[in-house]
Design a protein around this motif. Structure first.
Motif, short mmCIF file in Angstrom:
data_model
loop_
_atom_site.label_atom_id
_atom_site.label_comp_id
_atom_site.label_asym_id
_atom_site.label_seq_id
_atom_site.Cartn_x
_atom_site.Cartn_y
_atom_site.Cartn_z
N ARG A 31 0.83 -1.22 0.00
CA ARG A 31 0.00 0.00 0.00
C ARG A 31 0.85 1.26 0.00
NH1 ARG A 31 -4.27 0.00 4.69
NH2 ARG A 31 -4.56 2.09 3.82
N LEU A 32 1.92 1.22 0.80
CA LEU A 32 2.78 2.40 0.89
C LEU A 32 3.52 2.65 -0.42
CD1 LEU A 32 3.88 4.68 2.62
CD2 LEU A 32 5.67 3.12 3.44
N ALA A 33 3.95 1.58 -1.08
CA ALA A 33 4.62 1.73 -2.37
C ALA A 33 3.69 2.37 -3.39
CB ALA A 33 5.13 0.38 -2.87
N LYS A 34 2.46 1.92 -3.44
CA LYS A 34 1.49 2.49 -4.38
C LYS A 34 1.26 3.97 -4.09
CE LYS A 34 -1.16 -1.77 -5.19
NZ LYS A 34 -2.49 -2.40 -5.01
N LEU A 35 1.09 4.30 -2.80
CA LEU A 35 0.84 5.69 -2.43
C LEU A 35 2.02 6.59 -2.77
CD1 LEU A 35 -0.81 7.92 -1.00
CD2 LEU A 35 0.39 7.27 1.11
N THR A 36 3.22 6.16 -2.39
CA THR A 36 4.37 7.04 -2.60
C THR A 36 4.70 7.19 -4.08
OG1 THR A 36 5.82 5.14 -2.08
CG2 THR A 36 5.39 6.73 -0.31
N GLU A 37 4.39 6.19 -4.89
CA GLU A 37 4.54 6.39 -6.33
C GLU A 37 3.60 7.49 -6.81
OE1 GLU A 37 5.23 3.74 -10.16
OE2 GLU A 37 3.24 3.37 -9.32
N GLN A 38 2.36 7.45 -6.37
CA GLN A 38 1.39 8.48 -6.75
C GLN A 38 1.83 9.86 -6.27
OE1 GLN A 38 -2.25 7.09 -5.02
NE2 GLN A 38 -2.48 5.36 -6.44
N LEU A 39 2.46 9.91 -5.09
CA LEU A 39 2.88 11.19 -4.52
C LEU A 39 4.10 11.78 -5.21
CD1 LEU A 39 2.46 10.38 -0.71
CD2 LEU A 39 1.01 11.90 -2.08
N GLY A 40 4.83 10.96 -5.97
CA GLY A 40 5.99 11.47 -6.69
C GLY A 40 7.33 11.12 -6.08
N TYR A 41 7.38 10.13 -5.18
CA TYR A 41 8.66 9.70 -4.62
C TYR A 41 9.52 9.08 -5.71
CZ TYR A 41 7.43 10.71 0.22
OH TYR A 41 7.11 11.36 1.39
N HIS A 42 10.84 9.24 -5.56
CA HIS A 42 11.77 8.85 -6.61
C HIS A 42 12.01 7.35 -6.66
CE1 HIS A 42 15.01 9.10 -9.46
NE2 HIS A 42 15.90 8.64 -8.62
N ARG A 43 12.28 6.74 -5.51
CA ARG A 43 12.56 5.30 -5.47
C ARG A 43 12.02 4.71 -4.18
NH1 ARG A 43 17.74 4.97 -7.24
NH2 ARG A 43 18.40 7.13 -7.04
N TYR A 44 11.86 3.38 -4.19
CA TYR A 44 11.31 2.65 -3.06
C TYR A 44 12.16 1.42 -2.84
CZ TYR A 44 7.53 1.07 0.04
OH TYR A 44 6.77 0.69 1.14
N TRP A 45 12.84 1.37 -1.69
CA TRP A 45 13.72 0.25 -1.39
C TRP A 45 13.14 -0.56 -0.23
CZ3 TRP A 45 19.41 2.54 -1.25
CH2 TRP A 45 19.81 2.81 -2.58
#
Length: 339
Positions: A31-45
């Motif tokens: 859920r957090l990965a989906k949200l932060t992608e929508q918010l414009g975060y650069h990468r997710y580790w």
């Protein structure tokens, strides 16, 4: 450095909240990965930890395959693969497979620590001697497998990492000291400093990395980010409670006791003078406060590290507070939402 120029990213350890399950923790990561992608975060580790009930992320390569299917443009990667636990060949194959699934979006972040206790590490890799030279040789082997460049006449030349793909994952070394920064400079990899583990010496380690960086076929210029615990809230009571839980969590970990904590568990805690000294040190690992305070402090840290990328690690008693913290951060730093 303007806050508009700072990129925000996420480091997620898949924490298991008190009263929740590991399955919930993994679903919260998704859920957090989906949200932060929508918010414009650069990468997710996502991280690798073993033999602990409070962190569910034991197999980042598996979790990344799922995240690749549920994100579209955000970079995803490991923060990190604990290389001594694995063979270089298997790591190369895992991340070539991820490149096949999400070409050009994969980060292979690697660490030298086992991500667990020594006994568990010996079970993960019975041949692990925890030697620096072994780690260097693994990095060298990994380069050969990812680029099909093994020296003629060597065993590695007879082996190909499958699947054969056209792209190579971006490679990073993770460290809470300067040693891996030197390795990252030598191999021409990115360098991620874990301020959330060791708040002392990071800017100096980054400076040396930049000075000694040798361009590689994958990376022409040094690339740096720093990771830190972050909690942002407009509610001062939530901030105070978060700080209290983090204080107790750090002390608990240092004593070798690892269990989920809530504010109710720690609200009446009384600390010795020695523990107070540790609290003062550990609070440097966290930025927690209202939006204005968080923006100011993170901007200062980005300046001191000479980096335009901050990786936020956020662990909350309430998952909604965790989501809200990332939302507030995105607004503070002017991230452009992805539709």
């Amino acid at each position: 450095m303007s806050t508009k120029n700072i990129r925000l990213s996420v480091l997620d350890q898949s924490p298991v909240r008190k009263g929740a399950t590991a399955v919930q923790a993994v679903n919260e990561t998704i859920r957090l990965a989906k949200l932060t992608e929508q918010l414009g975060y650069h990468r997710y580790w996502v991280a690798e930890h073993h033999n602990t009930g409070i962190l569910a992320g034991s197999a980042p390569e598996v979790l990344l395959a799922h995240l690749a299917a549920h994100t579209k443009t955000m970079r995803i990667g490991s923060g990190g693969i604990m290389l001594p636990n694995h063979s270089a060949l298997k790591v190369a194959e895992n991340f070539r497979m991820l490149e096949a699934l999400a070409p050009g979006r994969i980060d292979l972040g690697m660490g030298r620590a086992p991500g667990t206790d020594r006994i568990t590490a010996s079970m993960l890799n019975p041949g692990n001697q925890f030697r620096e030279q072994d780690f260097i040789e693994q990095l060298m082997d990994l380069q050969h497998y990812l680029h099909d460049t093994a020296d003629p006449g060597t065993i590695q030349q007879k082996i190909r990492a499958i699947p054969q793909v056209d792209t190579v994952p971006a490679q990073w070394l993770l460290s809470s000291s300067g040693q891996s920064g030197l390795f990252a400079a030598h191999f021409g990899m990115g360098f991620s400093y874990a301020h959330f583990i060791n708040p002392v010496g990071g800017p100096q380690a980054v400076k040396i990395y930049r000075e000694r960086f040798q361009p590689s076929q994958d990376l022409a210029q040094p690339e740096v980010n720093m990771a830190i615990f972050v909690f942002c809230s407009e509610d001062p009571e939530k901030v105070a409670q978060h700080k209290a839980v983090m204080d107790a969590r750090f002390l608990q970990f240092e004593k070798g006791v690892i269990t989920p904590l809530s504010y109710a568990d720690v609200k009446d805690a009384v600390y010795t003078d020695a523990e107070q000294d540790r609290l003062r040190y550990n609070r440097q690992r966290v930025v927690a406060g209202n939006p204005e305070m968080v923006k100011t402090r993170l901007s200062q840290l980005a300046e001191s590290y000479d980096t335009d990328e901050i990786m936020a690690v956020t662990i909350c008693e309430d998952f909604n507070d965790r989501l809200k913290s990332y939302e507030l951060l995105a607004g503070l730093f002017g991230l452009e939402p992805r539709l």
